[in-house]
Design an enzyme around this catalytic site. Structure first.
Site, PDB file in Angstrom:
ATOM      1  N   LYS A 261       0.739  -0.983  -0.062  1.00 28.13           N
ATOM      2  CA  LYS A 261      -0.025   0.028   0.105  1.00 28.13           C
ATOM      3  C   LYS A 261       1.033   1.193   0.096  1.00 28.13           C
ATOM      4  O   LYS A 261       0.790   2.132  -0.853  1.00 28.13           O
ATOM      5  CB  LYS A 261      -0.901  -0.201   1.323  1.00 28.13           C
ATOM      6  CG  LYS A 261      -2.001   0.986   1.241  1.00 28.13           C
ATOM      7  CD  LYS A 261      -1.681   2.211   1.876  1.00 28.13           C
ATOM      8  CE  LYS A 261      -2.476   3.506   1.759  1.00 28.13           C
ATOM      9  NZ  LYS A 261      -1.972   4.733   2.512  1.00 28.13           N
ATOM     10  N   ASP A 280      -6.244   1.147   0.752  1.00 28.20           N
ATOM     11  CA  ASP A 280      -6.362   1.125   1.961  1.00 28.20           C
ATOM     12  C   ASP A 280      -7.746   0.839   2.662  1.00 28.20           C
ATOM     13  O   ASP A 280      -8.467   0.556   1.864  1.00 28.20           O
ATOM     14  CB  ASP A 280      -6.169   2.507   2.729  1.00 28.20           C
ATOM     15  CG  ASP A 280      -6.964   3.574   1.979  1.00 28.20           C
ATOM     16  OD1 ASP A 280      -8.046   3.897   2.584  1.00 28.20           O
ATOM     17  OD2 ASP A 280      -6.544   4.149   0.930  1.00 28.20           O
TER      18      ASP A 280
END
Length: 393
Positions: A261, A280
Site C-alpha cells: 500500500k 487502504d
DNA sequence: CAGGTC
DNA sequence: ACTGG
C-alpha cells in the site's frame, strides 16, 4: 520580521476550479505539510484562503490563493537575490506547473468525463459531492513522500500531519517567519529535512517525538537508502521515476515499513505512475459498495491476495488514470474538516440513563460492551449542544 | 480506530 | 505492537 520579507510578487495562471481546486487537493491525505489560513480582508469574488509551505531549490515559502478563474502564486524568500532570480526565471511558476501536473495533464475535466462513462455506479454517484471537484494527484518529492507514507501507517491524517510538522521543525532550521494572512499570529516555515541533516540515534528521537514503532522503520529505511545512494538519496529516488512499476515496487517494498500500500502511494504520488490505485481500508470500503464487486472479497481481512484482486477490480473500472480517480473518490469520502468554532457543551445526565439501559439489556458486561457503552455515552453528550461561538479572529 | 507493516 | 485526534 514581517510579511513579506522578499516576495517575488503575486502572479496568476488562468485556471478553473474544475481543473484544480486547492482545498480539495492539498489537505486530503496526499500532502501533509501545507499550512492553511483564511485571508482576513478578502472581498467578494476574491480568494478567501491561502495555502503555504516551504519548498526547496531554492529555499522559499510558496503561497497559493485561488479564485474561480485564476490560481495565484508567489514565492517568499529569505534573501532578495533569490527573489529577483525567481522573477527573472519564473522558478515558482514552473514549480506550480510541475507540482500540480498542469502541463503533463492539462485537462482534468476530460478525465472526469472518462471516469463517469467507465463507472457510473461509483464515480458517477460520488462526483456530485462538491469535495470531488478539481482533485488532482500532486507530483511530490519522493524523499518527503516516502517518509510521509511510512509515517501514515495505522495513523489518522491529522496525526500524520502533526508528526511530519514536528519532524520538519526538529531536523530543519527555520527558513523564514511570516505573519499569517488571517492576522492571527505568525508561522515559522521549515524545509522538509534532507537525509543528511538527520542525526544518528534517529530512532530514539523519533520515538520521543511520538512516531511509535514507525521510528525503527524510518531509521532502517534511511540506512538502506544510504547504502544504495550514499549522500545522494533524494536524487537517487528521483531517478526511480524513469523506471517501470514492477522494478520500483520491488525496491520500495525492500525498505522497512514499506508494504504494497505504501509503495503504491509513493509511486502514484511522486513517481509518475498514475494508474496505481493504493488499497487502504477506505478505498476497500468504496470498492465493496460496487454492485459488481466479487462477493468472495467482501468483508475479508486485507491480504496480498485480497489487495491484488481489489486493485485489479478498480483498475478495470477506472482505467489507465485509475490512481487519479482513486484520489477523487478518497477525497470526497473524507470527513469534513473541523470548523473553527468553539462548541460550548452543557453536560446533561442523559448519558447515565443510556448507560443504565445498556446494563439492563446485558447484565454481564464484558470489556467490549463497556467500551461501546463509553462511546455511546460520548456521542450522547456531544449531541447536546446549546450554543456555538465563533473563535476570535 | 487510524490511507498497514513487520 | 505505539499513540492520540
Amino acid at each position: 520580521m514581517s510579511r513579506p520579507p522578499f516576495p517575488s510578487g503575486w502572479s496568476s495562471i488562468p485556471l478553473s476550479l474544475k481543473n484544480l481546486t486547492l482545498a480539495n487537493s492539498l489537505p486530503v491525505g496526499q500532502s501533509f505539510l501545507w499550512h492553511r489560513h483564511a485571508i482576513a480582508s478578502s472581498t467578494p469574488g476574491c480568494p478567501t484562503e491561502e495555502f503555504s509551505r516551504a519548498v526547496d531549490n531554492p529555499p522559499r515559502v510558496v503561497c497559493l490563493r485561488q479564485s474561480p478563474s485564476h490560481l495565484y502564486y508567489t514565492g517568499v524568500y529569505p534573501n532578495e537575490h533569490d527573489a529577483l532570480a525567481d522573477l527573472r526565471r519564473g522558478i515558482t511558476k514552473d514549480w506550480v506547473n510541475d507540482y500540480f501536473q498542469l502541463k503533463a495533464h492539462p485537462e482534468l475535466e476530460k478525465m472526469y468525463d472518462d471516469w463517469r462513462a467507465r463507472d457510473p455506479e461509483l464515480f458517477g454517484k460520488v462526483e456530485v459531492n462538491k469535495r470531488a471537484v478539481g482533485v488532482r494527484v500532486l507530483r511530490q518529492d519522493p524523499w518527503e513522500c516516502l517518509i510521509a507514507f511510512i509515517t501514515s501507517t495505522n495513523n489518522h491524517i491529522p496525526r500524520i500531519t502533526s508528526l511530519l510538522h514536528r519532524f520538519s521543525q526538529s531536523f530543519s532550521p527555520p527558513l523564514v517567519t511570516l505573519h499569517n494572512p488571517d492576522n492571527d499570529g505568525e508561522t515559522t516555515y521549515h524545509l522538509f529535512p534532507t537525509p543528511t541533516a538527520l542525526p544518528t540515534k534517529l530512532e530514539a528521537l523519533l520515538r520521543s517525538m511520538g512516531f511509535g514503532y514507525r521510528a525503527s522503520f524510518i531509521e532502517s529505511s534511511l540506512q538502506t537508502l544510504e547504502e544504495e545512494f550514499k549522500e545522494e538519496i533524494e536524487a537517487g529516488l528521483l531517478r526511480w521515476r524513469n523506471q517501470d512499476v514492477d522494478t520500483v515496487r520491488e525496491k520500495l517494498v525492500a525498505l522497512k515499513g514499506v508494504g504494497r500500500k505504501v509503495a503504491d502511494c509513493v509511486m502514484l504520488m511522486c513517481m509518475d505512475k498514475p494508474s496505481l490505485i493504493p488499497i487502504d481500508t477506505h478505498v476497500a470500503a468504496i470498492a465493496a459498495r460496487h454492485p459488481a464487486f466479487p462477493s468472495r472479497l467482501r468483508n475479508k481481512p486485507m491480504s496480498k491476495q485480497v489487495y491484488d484482486e481489489t486493485q485489479q477490480f478498480l483498475l478495470d473500472r477506472w482505467g489507465p488514470m485509475g490512481g487519479w480517480c482513486q484520489a477523487v473518490m478518497f477525497a470526497a469520502d473524507l470527513p469534513e474538516p473541523k470548523p473553527k468554532v468553539k462548541v460550548v457543551k452543557t453536560k446533561v445526565n442523559t448519558s447515565v440513563t443510556v448507560k443504565r439501559k445498556l446494563e439492563e439489556v446485558s447484565p454481564t458486561l464484558n470489556l467490549k460492551r463497556t467500551r461501546s457503552a463509553t462511546r455511546l455515552e460520548l456521542k450522547q453528550t456531544r449531541t447536546i449542544v446549546t450554543d456555538e461561538v465563533k473563535m476570535e479572529e
